[in-house]
Design a protein around this motif. Sequence first.
Motif, mmCIF file in Angstrom:
data_model
loop_
_atom_site.group_PDB
_atom_site.id
_atom_site.type_symbol
_atom_site.label_atom_id
_atom_site.label_comp_id
_atom_site.label_asym_id
_atom_site.label_seq_id
_atom_site.Cartn_x
_atom_site.Cartn_y
_atom_site.Cartn_z
ATOM 1 N N GLY A 250 0.801 -1.212 0.000
ATOM 2 C CA GLY A 250 0.000 0.000 0.000
ATOM 3 C C GLY A 250 0.836 1.265 0.000
ATOM 4 O O GLY A 250 2.068 1.241 -0.023
ATOM 5 N N LYS A 251 0.128 2.406 0.031
ATOM 6 C CA LYS A 251 0.765 3.717 0.026
ATOM 7 C C LYS A 251 0.035 4.617 1.023
ATOM 8 O O LYS A 251 -0.908 4.213 1.668
ATOM 9 N N GLY A 252 0.500 5.861 1.115
ATOM 10 C CA GLY A 252 -0.161 6.832 1.962
ATOM 11 C C GLY A 252 0.339 6.801 3.395
ATOM 12 O O GLY A 252 1.355 6.186 3.725
ATOM 13 N N LEU A 253 -0.421 7.477 4.283
ATOM 14 C CA LEU A 253 0.009 7.621 5.669
ATOM 15 C C LEU A 253 0.050 6.286 6.406
ATOM 16 O O LEU A 253 0.881 6.094 7.295
ATOM 17 N N GLY A 254 -0.834 5.364 6.035
ATOM 18 C CA GLY A 254 -0.797 4.053 6.675
ATOM 19 C C GLY A 254 0.511 3.339 6.396
ATOM 20 O O GLY A 254 1.115 2.729 7.295
ATOM 21 N N ALA A 255 0.977 3.420 5.150
ATOM 22 C CA ALA A 255 2.253 2.797 4.799
ATOM 23 C C ALA A 255 3.408 3.472 5.521
ATOM 24 O O ALA A 255 4.345 2.813 5.984
ATOM 25 N N VAL A 256 3.349 4.814 5.626
ATOM 26 C CA VAL A 256 4.417 5.538 6.322
ATOM 27 C C VAL A 256 4.469 5.142 7.791
ATOM 28 O O VAL A 256 5.550 4.974 8.366
ATOM 29 N N HIS A 257 3.316 4.980 8.414
ATOM 30 C CA HIS A 257 3.278 4.560 9.819
ATOM 31 C C HIS A 257 3.939 3.194 9.981
ATOM 32 O O HIS A 257 4.742 2.985 10.906
ATOM 33 N N THR A 258 3.635 2.265 9.079
ATOM 34 C CA THR A 258 4.234 0.935 9.156
ATOM 35 C C THR A 258 5.732 0.992 8.889
ATOM 36 O O THR A 258 6.526 0.316 9.563
ATOM 37 N N VAL A 259 6.144 1.792 7.899
ATOM 38 C CA VAL A 259 7.564 1.947 7.605
ATOM 39 C C VAL A 259 8.309 2.464 8.820
ATOM 40 O O VAL A 259 9.363 1.941 9.203
ATOM 41 N N ASN A 260 7.774 3.499 9.443
ATOM 42 C CA ASN A 260 8.428 4.089 10.613
ATOM 43 C C ASN A 260 8.537 3.074 11.752
ATOM 44 O O ASN A 260 9.573 2.975 12.418
ATOM 45 N N ALA A 261 7.460 2.305 11.962
ATOM 46 C CA ALA A 261 7.475 1.296 13.024
ATOM 47 C C ALA A 261 8.491 0.201 12.729
ATOM 48 O O ALA A 261 9.230 -0.250 13.624
ATOM 49 N N LEU A 262 8.571 -0.232 11.463
ATOM 50 C CA LEU A 262 9.510 -1.292 11.107
ATOM 51 C C LEU A 262 10.954 -0.825 11.240
ATOM 52 O O LEU A 262 11.822 -1.595 11.681
ATOM 53 N N LEU A 263 11.226 0.423 10.868
ATOM 54 C CA LEU A 263 12.589 0.928 10.996
ATOM 55 C C LEU A 263 13.028 0.946 12.461
ATOM 56 O O LEU A 263 14.143 0.533 12.795
ATOM 57 N N GLY A 264 12.140 1.424 13.337
ATOM 58 C CA GLY A 264 12.470 1.434 14.764
ATOM 59 C C GLY A 264 12.673 0.041 15.308
ATOM 60 O O GLY A 264 13.615 -0.219 16.074
ATOM 61 N N THR A 265 11.794 -0.878 14.904
ATOM 62 C CA THR A 265 11.901 -2.257 15.377
ATOM 63 C C THR A 265 13.183 -2.907 14.869
ATOM 64 O O THR A 265 13.865 -3.633 15.607
ATOM 65 N N PHE A 266 13.519 -2.655 13.591
ATOM 66 C CA PHE A 266 14.733 -3.264 13.045
ATOM 67 C C PHE A 266 15.969 -2.795 13.796
ATOM 68 O O PHE A 266 16.833 -3.613 14.152
ATOM 69 N N HIS A 267 16.092 -1.507 14.033
ATOM 70 C CA HIS A 267 17.297 -0.998 14.693
ATOM 71 C C HIS A 267 17.416 -1.550 16.123
ATOM 72 O O HIS A 267 18.528 -1.812 16.589
ATOM 73 N N GLU A 268 16.296 -1.733 16.788
ATOM 74 C CA GLU A 268 16.342 -2.318 18.137
ATOM 75 C C GLU A 268 16.675 -3.804 18.068
ATOM 76 O O GLU A 268 17.528 -4.305 18.816
ATOM 77 N N ALA A 269 16.006 -4.514 17.154
ATOM 78 C CA ALA A 269 16.236 -5.952 17.050
ATOM 79 C C ALA A 269 17.640 -6.256 16.556
ATOM 80 O O ALA A 269 18.253 -7.251 16.978
ATOM 81 N N ALA A 270 18.174 -5.414 15.671
ATOM 82 C CA ALA A 270 19.518 -5.655 15.146
ATOM 83 C C ALA A 270 20.551 -5.672 16.258
ATOM 84 O O ALA A 270 21.534 -6.408 16.196
ATOM 85 N N LEU A 271 20.336 -4.875 17.296
ATOM 86 C CA LEU A 271 21.271 -4.828 18.416
ATOM 87 C C LEU A 271 21.011 -5.922 19.442
ATOM 88 O O LEU A 271 21.940 -6.448 20.048
ATOM 89 N N ARG A 272 19.750 -6.277 19.629
ATOM 90 C CA ARG A 272 19.399 -7.143 20.756
ATOM 91 C C ARG A 272 19.181 -8.604 20.378
ATOM 92 O O ARG A 272 19.383 -9.489 21.222
#
Length: 384
Positions: A177-199
């Motif tokens: 998808g696109k739009g604000l819903g996609a941006v919300h998911t992208v932002n959440a995944l980026l935060g989760t990835f950076h945390e998971a990559a370390l832990r």
Amino acid sequence: MGPIRASPPREKRWLRWLPAALILGVFVLDLLTPRGVRVFPLLAAAPVLVAPWLSLAGTVATGGAALLAAVLLPLVKGRLPFGVDDIVPFSTFVTLTLLAAVVNRLLARERRQLKNAREVAEAVQRAVLPSPPKRIGPLAVAVRYEAAAREAAIGGDLYAIRPTPHGVRLMIADVRGKGLGAVHTVNALLGTFHEAALRAPDLPGVVRWLEERVQEANAAEGGTGPETFVTAVIAELSADGSTLRTANRGHPAPLLVHRGRARPLEPGAPSLPLGLADLGGPDIPVDRYALPEGAVLVLFTDGVVEARDHRGVFYDPVPRLSRPLPPDPDHVLDALLADLYRHTAEHLDDDVALLAIGLPRDTDDGPGKAPAAHRTEADDSRRV
């Protein structure tokens, strides 16, 4: 990070010659038709036909040129251009030219509004996708994001890279998808990835974290909208760049570019995208590759392989990257994008995100070096 830009529109250079061709064609047609047949209405329609494509000045000039042709045609046929019967047609001509000018201005305003919407979308995309460092240890890093020209909506393509005690972990993904819903998911995944990559202790652990995050996003929707899923490649490079581990979740396979050859790193077993783990098996397959020195690893979203030419043929990046190229990730991505735009006549229908990693080069890297070896690891990985 390379500039986020919209794919350039196709240049319709023939449009600049359309008014002259139209007027000339009507002029010739009038000369070839019987004396009693009039082609005046075709000339009067000329400014209206070109109004959506030309500037205001070009539209008005077309009207003026067509009016001049309408005056000259009777003279060529040996009669006066103005008579009682010509008052209504000429009045209609002037009216249509004014109408064409109004239409031209309305369309120009809509194009400006769309351009502004695209600029806002690209600014948000830049804020969501931060620029990674150009180098991480011995690895060279390059990224590109190409926004589709036909869409003002913000896309769901993303990439991330992070050095960790376990090696350099990276991800490229495409949210449905696109739009604000996609941006919300992208932002959440980026935060989760950076945390998971370390832990997370291993690559399947990173995948579990991301799977949980997408499942949480679906649960938050409460079943009111279509289920979100994300295709992704989550990878881990050893600190020296000699070993690659990948978990491919329904995403286009990365390419290994080395010595004039590009080879897809296809997964040993297919896996469903993130967010659909309940439909698949419990394992998280991880593929392992031994990488040659001086190679470039290229990851991309499906906007690359789903791009088509005018005949509907999908783009294949392998032939372009299977040519002699400097082992530099920026150069490789520039060559790939130039070929992609050539294939699509400079028009993308979907956003494109690319991430390239340049592996360390060995001065003793001779022709006998072996290509990447592959095997699937037996990770007893359970889904969340």
